[in-house]
Design a protein around this motif. Structure first.
Motif, PDB file in Angstrom:
ATOM      1  N   LEU A  47       0.564  17.091  92.375  1.00 27.59           N
ATOM      2  CA  LEU A  47       0.901  18.254  91.562  1.00 27.59           C
ATOM      3  C   LEU A  47       0.002  18.330  90.335  1.00 27.59           C
ATOM      4  CD1 LEU A  47       2.668  20.668  90.724  1.00 27.59           C
ATOM      5  CD2 LEU A  47       4.270  19.028  89.713  1.00 27.59           C
ATOM      6  N   LYS A  48      -0.180  17.209  89.671  1.00 29.71           N
ATOM      7  CA  LYS A  48      -1.037  17.167  88.480  1.00 29.71           C
ATOM      8  C   LYS A  48      -2.453  17.615  88.823  1.00 29.71           C
ATOM      9  CE  LYS A  48      -2.737  13.931  84.954  1.00 29.71           C
ATOM     10  NZ  LYS A  48      -2.645  12.536  84.451  1.00 29.71           N
ATOM     11  N   LYS A  49      -2.983  17.133  89.936  1.00 31.37           N
ATOM     12  CA  LYS A  49      -4.335  17.515  90.327  1.00 31.37           C
ATOM     13  C   LYS A  49      -4.418  19.003  90.616  1.00 31.37           C
ATOM     14  CE  LYS A  49      -8.125  16.302  93.467  1.00 31.37           C
ATOM     15  NZ  LYS A  49      -8.560  15.421  94.580  1.00 31.37           N
ATOM     16  N   LEU A  50      -3.424  19.543  91.321  1.00 32.27           N
ATOM     17  CA  LEU A  50      -3.433  20.962  91.647  1.00 32.27           C
ATOM     18  C   LEU A  50      -3.398  21.819  90.378  1.00 32.27           C
ATOM     19  CD1 LEU A  50      -3.295  23.315  93.645  1.00 32.27           C
ATOM     20  CD2 LEU A  50      -0.810  23.017  93.698  1.00 32.27           C
ATOM     21  N   LEU A  51      -2.573  21.463  89.425  1.00 39.46           N
ATOM     22  CA  LEU A  51      -2.495  22.227  88.179  1.00 39.46           C
ATOM     23  C   LEU A  51      -3.815  22.169  87.414  1.00 39.46           C
ATOM     24  CD1 LEU A  51       1.102  21.234  87.076  1.00 39.46           C
ATOM     25  CD2 LEU A  51       0.342  23.524  87.731  1.00 39.46           C
ATOM     26  N   ASN A  52      -4.462  21.011  87.415  1.00 38.44           N
ATOM     27  CA  ASN A  52      -5.769  20.907  86.765  1.00 38.44           C
ATOM     28  C   ASN A  52      -6.820  21.738  87.498  1.00 38.44           C
ATOM     29  OD1 ASN A  52      -5.046  19.253  84.624  1.00 38.44           O
ATOM     30  ND2 ASN A  52      -5.371  17.364  85.770  1.00 38.44           N
ATOM     31  N   VAL A  53      -6.747  21.755  88.805  1.00 37.98           N
ATOM     32  CA  VAL A  53      -7.658  22.598  89.588  1.00 37.98           C
ATOM     33  C   VAL A  53      -7.465  24.065  89.205  1.00 37.98           C
ATOM     34  CG1 VAL A  53      -8.125  23.489  91.913  1.00 37.98           C
ATOM     35  CG2 VAL A  53      -7.918  21.022  91.532  1.00 37.98           C
ATOM     36  N   CYS A  54      -6.226  24.503  89.101  1.00 40.52           N
ATOM     37  CA  CYS A  54      -5.951  25.896  88.725  1.00 40.52           C
ATOM     38  C   CYS A  54      -6.503  26.216  87.339  1.00 40.52           C
ATOM     39  CB  CYS A  54      -4.447  26.155  88.770  1.00 40.52           C
ATOM     40  SG  CYS A  54      -3.738  26.112  90.430  1.00 40.52           S
ATOM     41  N   THR A  55      -6.392  25.274  86.421  1.00 42.99           N
ATOM     42  CA  THR A  55      -6.936  25.477  85.080  1.00 42.99           C
ATOM     43  C   THR A  55      -8.442  25.693  85.133  1.00 42.99           C
ATOM     44  OG1 THR A  55      -5.197  24.169  84.019  1.00 42.99           O
ATOM     45  CG2 THR A  55      -7.272  24.395  82.822  1.00 42.99           C
ATOM     46  N   LEU A  56      -9.142  24.869  85.894  1.00 44.77           N
ATOM     47  CA  LEU A  56     -10.598  24.993  85.973  1.00 44.77           C
ATOM     48  C   LEU A  56     -11.016  26.257  86.720  1.00 44.77           C
ATOM     49  CD1 LEU A  56     -11.617  21.266  86.625  1.00 44.77           C
ATOM     50  CD2 LEU A  56     -11.554  22.534  84.462  1.00 44.77           C
ATOM     51  N   LEU A  57     -10.246  26.632  87.727  1.00 48.50           N
ATOM     52  CA  LEU A  57     -10.515  27.897  88.414  1.00 48.50           C
ATOM     53  C   LEU A  57     -10.416  29.070  87.444  1.00 48.50           C
ATOM     54  CD1 LEU A  57      -8.645  27.592  91.825  1.00 48.50           C
ATOM     55  CD2 LEU A  57     -11.101  27.926  91.527  1.00 48.50           C
ATOM     56  N   ASN A  58      -9.429  29.049  86.580  1.00 46.18           N
ATOM     57  CA  ASN A  58      -9.251  30.121  85.594  1.00 46.18           C
ATOM     58  C   ASN A  58     -10.399  30.163  84.599  1.00 46.18           C
ATOM     59  OD1 ASN A  58      -6.829  31.102  86.605  1.00 46.18           O
ATOM     60  ND2 ASN A  58      -5.596  29.648  85.437  1.00 46.18           N
ATOM     61  N   GLN A  59     -11.119  29.066  84.470  1.00 44.14           N
ATOM     62  CA  GLN A  59     -12.286  29.041  83.588  1.00 44.14           C
ATOM     63  C   GLN A  59     -13.559  29.493  84.286  1.00 44.14           C
ATOM     64  OE1 GLN A  59     -12.085  28.238  80.206  1.00 44.14           O
ATOM     65  NE2 GLN A  59      -9.942  28.462  80.767  1.00 44.14           N
ATOM     66  N   GLY A  60     -13.449  29.833  85.569  1.00 46.35           N
ATOM     67  CA  GLY A  60     -14.602  30.345  86.300  1.00 46.35           C
ATOM     68  C   GLY A  60     -15.342  29.325  87.140  1.00 46.35           C
ATOM     69  N   MET A  61     -14.861  28.075  87.160  1.00 46.74           N
ATOM     70  CA  MET A  61     -15.516  27.055  87.971  1.00 46.74           C
ATOM     71  C   MET A  61     -15.178  27.273  89.442  1.00 46.74           C
ATOM     72  SD  MET A  61     -15.344  22.858  87.621  1.00 46.74           S
ATOM     73  CE  MET A  61     -15.945  22.896  85.927  1.00 46.74           C
TER      74      MET A  61
END
Length: 295
Positions: A47-61
């Motif tokens: 879950l922690k990894k998925l939430l971090n992935v979503c954060t980076l996706l929102n930054q355009g990565m």
């Protein structure tokens, strides 16, 4: 260690289950366990990894780039986001995701850090509107319940309760308010978070609040109403109520001189409430609209 279904991940992260499955297959992004009946389940680290992935996706990565990051590199990228300008909704989403991770992993220090960073950037008022409110919606603690594991729910509830009480205490006492709101939960209700948040919003907009809290007997409510004559009586219905009709009729009969307001997350119960002369407050926007009309 907590266990989550893919539907849990979808709800908490706001990422479609179909997309999560694709990321698993194409990039090996998550590695779920399997039950004896071959159903996916995920732990706190997933879950922690998925939430971090979503954060980076929102930054355009790009997801292809994110999938190549190791644990240390991902943490460094997240730190960069948290330390950013906070001028966009993407930065707000990063704070909310950190608070969700803190909840899942019972990390009070991480929650305090996320909350403190938001207050420094936004101030206390906008922190509650931009961070705490979305957090409560994502975890299901504001208008409905039972979306988190009970232990996580209690952990987050107590952290947010502390912050809400502190925020309410910091507000000046209202002067010459045009409305007087009586807030309570009935004898079967314990979950105060939504009611506390409403208390904060009403007080923040300069209206008077009489806050009775949870498990208020009807006789006690009647005594307070008779003495204080509130303009609005507001409660949340969260649990299942076998005698809902009787409760609603009693409210109308005994307190019909006040505007009766209810928030309820159960669709069937909302339909039943709509049959009565009661104002349903189904979102923060509805409550704010009512408060703005009074200004």
């Amino acid at each position: 260690m907590s266990s989550y279904s893919i539907k849990d991940l979808e709800r908490i992260s706001n990422m479609k289950a179909h997309t999560i499955r694709i990321w698993e297959q194409r990039y090996g992004l998550l590695t779920p366990g399997r039950t004896d009946t071959n159903i996916r389940y995920y732990d706190d680290e997933q879950l922690k990894k998925l939430l971090n992935v979503c954060t980076l996706l929102n930054q355009g990565m790009k997801i292809s780039r994110i999938s190549q990051l190791n644990k240390r590199q991902m943490a460094e990228e997240i730190d960069k986001v948290i330390a950013g300008s906070f001028q966009s909704d993407n930065h707000v989403e990063a704070i909310v995701n950190q608070a969700l991770i803190a909840t899942a992993t019972f990390d009070a220090a991480m929650f305090e850090e996320a909350f403190g960073n938001a207050v420094k950037k936004f101030g206390i008022k906008k922190t509650y509107e931009k961070v705490i409110y979305p957090l409560l919606v994502r975890t299901g603690l504001l208008w409905v319940k039972d979306d988190l594991l009970p232990s996580q729910e209690h952990f987050l509830s107590n952290l947010v309760r502390q912050k809400l009480f502190a925020a309410i205490d910091s507000l000046p006492l209202p002067e010459n308010s045009s409305q007087k709101w009586l807030l309570y939960l009935n004898e079967q209700e314990d979950h105060e978070i939504g009611l506390l948040f409403a208390n904060y919003l009403i007080r923040q907009r300069g209206q008077n609040v009489i806050y009775l809290g949870a498990r208020v007997p009807h006789s006690d409510l009647a005594h307070v109403v008779k003495q204080c004559r509130p303009s609005h009586i507001y409660s949340f219905i969260i649990g299942n109520h076998d005698q809902l009709d009787d409760m609603l009729r009693k409210l109308i009969t005994d307190f019909g001189d006040s505007m009766l307001c209810l928030s309820c997350g159960n669709p069937d119960m909302r339909k039943k409430i709509s049959e009565y002369p009661i104002t349903q407050i189904g979102s923060i926007d509805k409550l704010i609209e009512m408060l703005n009309d009074a200004e």
